[in-house]
Structure formats: C-alpha cells, structure tokens
Design an enzyme around this catalytic site. Structure first.
Site, PDB file in Angstrom:
ATOM      1  N   CYS A 100       9.357 -40.970 -14.014  1.00 30.26           N
ATOM      2  CA  CYS A 100       8.208 -40.643 -13.174  1.00 30.26           C
ATOM      3  C   CYS A 100       7.748 -41.913 -12.469  1.00 30.26           C
ATOM      4  O   CYS A 100       7.389 -42.889 -13.113  1.00 30.26           O
ATOM      5  CB  CYS A 100       7.095 -40.077 -14.047  1.00 30.26           C
ATOM      6  SG  CYS A 100       5.513 -39.966 -13.223  1.00 30.26           S
ATOM      7  N   CYS A 104       3.059 -40.104  -6.388  1.00 29.99           N
ATOM      8  CA  CYS A 104       2.959 -38.857  -5.622  1.00 29.99           C
ATOM      9  C   CYS A 104       1.659 -38.097  -5.854  1.00 29.99           C
ATOM     10  O   CYS A 104       1.197 -37.381  -4.969  1.00 29.99           O
ATOM     11  CB  CYS A 104       4.126 -37.955  -5.969  1.00 29.99           C
ATOM     12  SG  CYS A 104       5.230 -38.651  -7.171  1.00 29.99           S
ATOM     13  N   THR A 191      -1.306 -39.804 -14.916  1.00 24.91           N
ATOM     14  CA  THR A 191      -0.052 -40.471 -14.572  1.00 24.91           C
ATOM     15  C   THR A 191      -0.316 -41.718 -13.724  1.00 24.91           C
ATOM     16  O   THR A 191      -0.939 -41.634 -12.677  1.00 24.91           O
ATOM     17  CB  THR A 191       0.834 -39.486 -13.783  1.00 24.91           C
ATOM     18  OG1 THR A 191       1.142 -38.388 -14.628  1.00 24.91           O
ATOM     19  CG2 THR A 191       2.122 -40.146 -13.331  1.00 24.91           C
ATOM     20  N   GLU A 257       1.250 -42.197 -18.950  1.00 25.15           N
ATOM     21  CA  GLU A 257       0.005 -41.451 -18.778  1.00 25.15           C
ATOM     22  C   GLU A 257      -1.067 -42.124 -19.618  1.00 25.15           C
ATOM     23  O   GLU A 257      -0.750 -42.838 -20.566  1.00 25.15           O
ATOM     24  CB  GLU A 257       0.164 -39.992 -19.220  1.00 25.15           C
ATOM     25  CG  GLU A 257       0.683 -39.054 -18.136  1.00 25.15           C
ATOM     26  CD  GLU A 257       2.173 -39.201 -17.881  1.00 25.15           C
ATOM     27  OE1 GLU A 257       2.890 -39.624 -18.806  1.00 25.15           O
ATOM     28  OE2 GLU A 257       2.621 -38.894 -16.755  1.00 25.15           O
ATOM     29  N   HIS A 292       1.343 -30.371  -5.241  1.00 17.59           N
ATOM     30  CA  HIS A 292       1.982 -31.144  -6.313  1.00 17.59           C
ATOM     31  C   HIS A 292       3.192 -30.408  -6.911  1.00 17.59           C
ATOM     32  O   HIS A 292       4.096 -31.048  -7.438  1.00 17.59           O
ATOM     33  CB  HIS A 292       0.956 -31.465  -7.408  1.00 17.59           C
ATOM     34  CG  HIS A 292       1.342 -32.644  -8.247  1.00 17.59           C
ATOM     35  ND1 HIS A 292       1.894 -33.793  -7.722  1.00 17.59           N
ATOM     36  CD2 HIS A 292       1.300 -32.852  -9.582  1.00 17.59           C
ATOM     37  CE1 HIS A 292       2.153 -34.650  -8.692  1.00 17.59           C
ATOM     38  NE2 HIS A 292       1.811 -34.098  -9.834  1.00 17.59           N
ATOM     39  N   TYR A 296       7.612 -31.922  -7.723  1.00 16.33           N
ATOM     40  CA  TYR A 296       8.478 -31.987  -8.903  1.00 16.33           C
ATOM     41  C   TYR A 296       9.959 -31.949  -8.540  1.00 16.33           C
ATOM     42  O   TYR A 296      10.823 -31.869  -9.416  1.00 16.33           O
ATOM     43  CB  TYR A 296       8.077 -30.904  -9.920  1.00 16.33           C
ATOM     44  CG  TYR A 296       6.952 -31.420 -10.796  1.00 16.33           C
ATOM     45  CD1 TYR A 296       5.776 -31.883 -10.222  1.00 16.33           C
ATOM     46  CD2 TYR A 296       7.078 -31.513 -12.175  1.00 16.33           C
ATOM     47  CE1 TYR A 296       4.766 -32.416 -11.000  1.00 16.33           C
ATOM     48  CE2 TYR A 296       6.070 -32.047 -12.957  1.00 16.33           C
ATOM     49  CZ  TYR A 296       4.914 -32.490 -12.365  1.00 16.33           C
ATOM     50  OH  TYR A 296       3.926 -33.028 -13.141  1.00 16.33           O
ATOM     51  N   CYS A 298      11.053 -34.496  -7.872  1.00 11.59           N
ATOM     52  CA  CYS A 298      11.382 -35.733  -8.614  1.00 11.59           C
ATOM     53  C   CYS A 298      12.323 -35.409  -9.765  1.00 11.59           C
ATOM     54  O   CYS A 298      13.237 -36.182 -10.071  1.00 11.59           O
ATOM     55  CB  CYS A 298      10.113 -36.410  -9.131  1.00 11.59           C
ATOM     56  SG  CYS A 298       9.204 -35.434 -10.364  1.00 11.59           S
ATOM     57  N   GLU A 446       6.403 -32.988 -19.174  1.00  9.25           N
ATOM     58  CA  GLU A 446       5.691 -33.011 -17.890  1.00  9.25           C
ATOM     59  C   GLU A 446       6.206 -31.899 -16.980  1.00  9.25           C
ATOM     60  O   GLU A 446       5.443 -31.335 -16.190  1.00  9.25           O
ATOM     61  CB  GLU A 446       5.836 -34.375 -17.217  1.00  9.25           C
ATOM     62  CG  GLU A 446       4.898 -34.503 -16.031  1.00  9.25           C
ATOM     63  CD  GLU A 446       4.850 -35.902 -15.471  1.00  9.25           C
ATOM     64  OE1 GLU A 446       5.889 -36.581 -15.513  1.00  9.25           O
ATOM     65  OE2 GLU A 446       3.785 -36.306 -14.993  1.00  9.25           O
TER      66      GLU A 446
HETATM   67 FE1  SF4 Z   1       5.737 -38.316 -11.682  1.00 12.02          FE
HETATM   68 FE2  SF4 Z   1       7.119 -36.420 -10.459  1.00 12.02          FE
HETATM   69 FE3  SF4 Z   1       4.487 -36.114 -10.863  1.00 12.02          FE
HETATM   70 FE4  SF4 Z   1       5.428 -37.888  -9.088  1.00 12.02          FE
HETATM   71  S1  SF4 Z   1       5.607 -35.647  -8.992  1.00 12.02           S
HETATM   72  S2  SF4 Z   1       3.813 -38.216 -10.550  1.00 12.02           S
HETATM   73  S3  SF4 Z   1       7.289 -38.614 -10.108  1.00 12.02           S
HETATM   74  S4  SF4 Z   1       6.092 -36.239 -12.413  1.00 12.02           S
HETATM   75 FE    FE Z   2       2.814 -35.090 -12.836  1.00 14.83          FE
END
Ligand code: SF4
Ligand code: FE
Length: 482
Positions: A100, A104, A191, A257, A292, A296, A298, A446
């Site tokens: 992570c 973002c 986060t 976190e 958001h 993800y 990500c 997460e």
């Molecule tokens: Fe972390 Fe993914 Fe959330 Fe960005 S979107 S804060 S990389 S978990």
């Molecule tokens: Fe997150």
C-alpha cells in the site's frame, strides 16, 4: 513551488513535529524508525516516478486551479481520462512497491469534498469550496501528502453518533469559537498518516439533524497540537528490526495504518469544509467510497507481483510444466484482470458533477470493490498452493548465513539444481509477506475492509440495481400485461 522528489519529500517529513507512539513509547524520529522507513519509501515512489518520463502521463497532471504541472495524486478529476489514468497509476504503483503506497486516500477525499462543497455552497450560501480550493492550492504547490480520514471508531454500531454512551466515539465539534472550531474524537485504520503532512477529516456515516456536531469536514496539519498517532501492529512487523532482508519478504516497501486521536484540536475557519449540514453527509461519504473503491486497482498491481512470485516458485520447484500449475496461474490472472476490468469500467463510465469534477459510475465501482473483497484471497490461496509449505517453515536468513549450519540449508532446501537456494527462499518469503506477513494487511484484510466492508458495497448494489426496471424488461419479453 515545483513538484518534490522522493528525497525532498522525506526531508519535508523530517521537519514535522509528529506525536507518534509505537510499542508504548514515543517515536522520537519517525523517518529513521526501521518499521516506518519501508512505508515512507513506498510513498516516496509516488514522488520519484513523477519525474520518470516513462510514467509522466500517469503520474502528473495539469492543475485546473493554476495550470501548473502537479503530481496526479493532488489532482481533481476533470474528465473520464483522469479517472482511467488513476486506475492505471494504481496498478503501476502496486507493481513497483508490492504494498500500500498510501497516497490515494487523499486524492479520493479531495475529489469527494470538492464536488460536495460546491453543492453545499449552492444550497446554503456557505464558502466551503472557497476554503477547500485555497487548501488544495497549498497542497498542490507544496506537493504534500494528505491523509483522507473517514472511519470513526464507531462504538456501538447499532446507535447513531449522538446516541453513543461516550459522545466522542465519532469525531465531533466540542467548541465553536469566533476564529474556528475545536474537535475531539478518533479515526481508526488511518493509512499513511505518519507519512502525511495533512489530515483531511470527513464524517463516516449518513446523519440526521441530531448529529449536527458530528457533520464536520476539515483539514489540519498532521502535527497540530492535540493530535496523537498510535502506530498499528502488523503480523511479523518486528522482523524489520532484525537487520536482515530475506525474512522480511519485501524489505524495501510496506504500508501502515494508525489510530489518530484528536484530543481537542483547533481548526481555523478557513480550513472548515462542512460544519453541521447533515443533509450532505451521505453524499460526501458515498462519493469518497465511490472514488476509493476503484483505487483498489492497487491490489491488481500487487497481484501481478504475487502471480509472478508464484510462477517463479513453480520454476524453482521444478513444476512449471505441470498442467494443474499452469491452470492455477491462469485462474489467478483471470481473477486479477477481472478486478482491473471493473476498476476501468467505472472510470470510463464516469460523469461530471455540478462542480465540474468527475465522478465514477457508482454501480461499477461497488462491483469492483466487491470483487476486491474476494479475489485476492483466492489468488493468495493459489499462490500458497503453488509455493508449498516451505514458505512458512523454512529457517531464517541468519541460519542460511551461519558458517556452522548454512551449508545444510543451502544443500537441502535447493529445488531445481541451477537455481541458488537463496533465490528460492527469497520468493517463498515474498509470498509469505503478501499472504501472511506485513504485506497481507494491504493485500488481504485491507482488500476486505478498506474503502468499505463487503456489506457496504452490497447495500449500494441493492440501491442501484433498479429491479423495477428489470422486472419491466422481463414482462415485456414474456408478454405479461398487468
Ligand atoms: Fe493503499 Fe490501495 Fe488504499 Fe491506496 S487505494 S491507500 S494503495 S490500499
Ligand atoms: Fe485503503
């Protein structure tokens, strides 16, 4: 001011006076702490890649406020292309860090607050968008990291904020002054807060007028007086303090976190973006969640790393040609690309809000996140299946390096003869990191709870499913006339 490099970013963190606790003790210099450094490194990648010509298009944007080139993490989405580029950027950074990278949440919060503030101002004649735009300009000019803080600790989930036995279980205004407000409460699972310059707080659930003091949105510096940060534990976190590399699995990068305690923190008037307008809280929460959820993507980038690690483990174990292994890698890829498809789809279907800022398609964003609550678990299960039990039973790096017993490990833990035992151990530890270790916080739990737990998406899917319309479609085909 120009965009910062990773090094300039880390130097800027060093100047903060953060009040951070870990293992019951105050962390005097967070940027030098071995558990914190990898998470800071991950955020630094979001700065350094912005200077790489190869990634300039995904990592930078033109500010609609100043016309200046800015880091894309501080950008307000101006069109569907911006939404799509965010998703592609998320995958890229997941691939580069396998964790992570934290930045973002702030961008998704900026966009939710921007479009909502516009609509609150239009109804009530307030100046929240003016306040927010001034703040955002500062963030863009200084190239800062902002933690978007939504989740309150929530106490008894069956009670509204104002009904809780302890009134501080949702962040609230405890004092109204001429020059601003004083807030108290606690945001959980935050986060990247220890790597952030600012914290942008939003309410966490829809509210009615009785919850007026809880309907508050603002930003303050992360080192404001009254803010206490308590670092969250991760499975295997103290391996980072052992001074070895292999056992950590991903020694360079990680996420974190923390709890953020607001112990009577002052917020000046020009940093307030919502204050008592309970009828807009639902919109703000829905838009933040909506933005958001496709972030993800990500996990798709991290999934790429995990699939690669599983394929390497198969190579090193000498089973790459087995048909069931090939099929497992295909399954992992199919699941990973399905997440990516829904993240892209909701972005391509984005639309302009009255403010001009673009919002994703909410149905497809919620389908995307629902996929994320499931597929990384199955991808992880298949990676563990392919790797075999040594990913959790192999000895430590110190044993491998031991002059007395290291040669036993090198001899007996070798798979394919041409591959050094150390390489095999490194890949097993990487898989362990992503499925069971520090990386599993980001890749697994997460994926379940970040950006809303599965039921939050199912509520939205039910609300947006339009079953009445679907019934009409069925009646028309079946020639039913009521
Ligand atoms: Fe972390 Fe993914 Fe959330 Fe960005 S979107 S804060 S990389 S978990
Ligand atoms: Fe997150």
């Amino acid at each position: 001011m120009a965009m910062k490099t990773g090094k300039e970013y880390i130097d800027s963190l060093r100047k903060l006076n953060l009040n951070v606790y870990m293992f019951g003790e105050k962390v005097l210099v967070p940027v030098d702490h071995p558990i914190i450094i990898p998470s800071m490194n991950a955020v630094a990648v979001t700065y350094d890649l912005a200077f790489d010509p190869l990634y300039e298009d995904l990592m930078t944007a033109t500010s609609h406020l100043t016309g200046e080139k800015i880091n894309r993490f501080n950008h307000i989405f101006q069109n569907t292309s911006d939404l799509v580029k965010k998703v592609k950027r998320q995958r890229l950074l997941g691939q580069k860090t396998a964790c992570c990278f934290q930045r973002c949440v702030g961008q998704d919060a900026f966009n939710a607050v921007y479009s909502t503030a516009f609509e609150v101002d239009a109804k009530y004649g307030t100046n929240y968008l003016g306040n927010f735009t001034k703040f955002l300009r500062y963030v863009q000019d200084e190239d800062l990291v902002t933690d978007g803080a939504m989740t309150d600790v929530k106490g008894d989930r069956g009670l509204a904020p104002s009904q809780q036995a302890d009134p501080d279980l949702y962040l609230r205004v405890v004092e109204r002054r001429e020059d601003g407000i004083v807030v108290r409460g606690c945001k959980a699972h935050q986060t990247g807060i220890v790597n952030s310059h600012e914290v942008l707080c939003m309410p966490t659930i829809s509210m009615d007028p009785a919850d007026k003091d809880y309907a508050v949105c603002f930003s303050v510096p992360s080192d404001s007086p009254g803010i206490v940060l308590i670092y969250g534990r991760q499975s295997c976190d103290t391996r980072k303090m052992e001074g070895t590399e292999i056992d950590v699995g991903n020694s360079q990068y990680g996420g974190h976190e923390a709890l953020i305690i607001f112990d009577d923190v002052f917020v000046p008037n020009d940093r307030i973006f919502l204050n008592g307008e309970t009828d807009f809280v639902g919109t703000l929460v829905e838009r933040f969640g909506g933005h958001h959820r496709p972030s993800y993507a990500c996990k798709v980038g991290v999934g790429d790393v995990l699939i690669g690690a599983a394929a390497l483990a198969a190579d090193y174990n000498g089973v790459a040609k087995a048909s069931h292994i090939k099929d497992k890698l295909i399954e992992m890829t199919h699941l990973n690309e399905t997440i990516y498809s829904s993240a892209l789809a909701c972005s391509y279907e984005g639309f302009a809000t009255p403010s001009g800022a673009y919002l994703i398609d909410l149905m497809l964003a919620n389908v995307c996140k629902q996929n994320v609550t499931r597929f990384p678990y199955e991808i992880g299960r298949l990676a563990e299946d392919i790797a075999g039990g040594l990913m959790v039973t192999q000895p430590s790096e110190k044993d491998l390096r031991s002059p007395e017993i290291g040669h036993y490990i090198d001899k007996y833990l070798r798979g394919v003869a041409s591959v050094p035992t150390e390489n095999r151990m490194r890949i097993f530890r990487l898989i362990e990191n992503l499925t069971l270790g520090t990386g599993a916080v980001g890749y697994r739990t997460e994926s379940m709870h970040g950006a809303g737990s599965p039921q939050a998406q199912r509520i939205m899917i039910a609300r947006l499913g339009n079953y009445a319309h679907k019934k009409e479609l069925a009646k028309a085909i079946a020639k039913i006339k009521d």
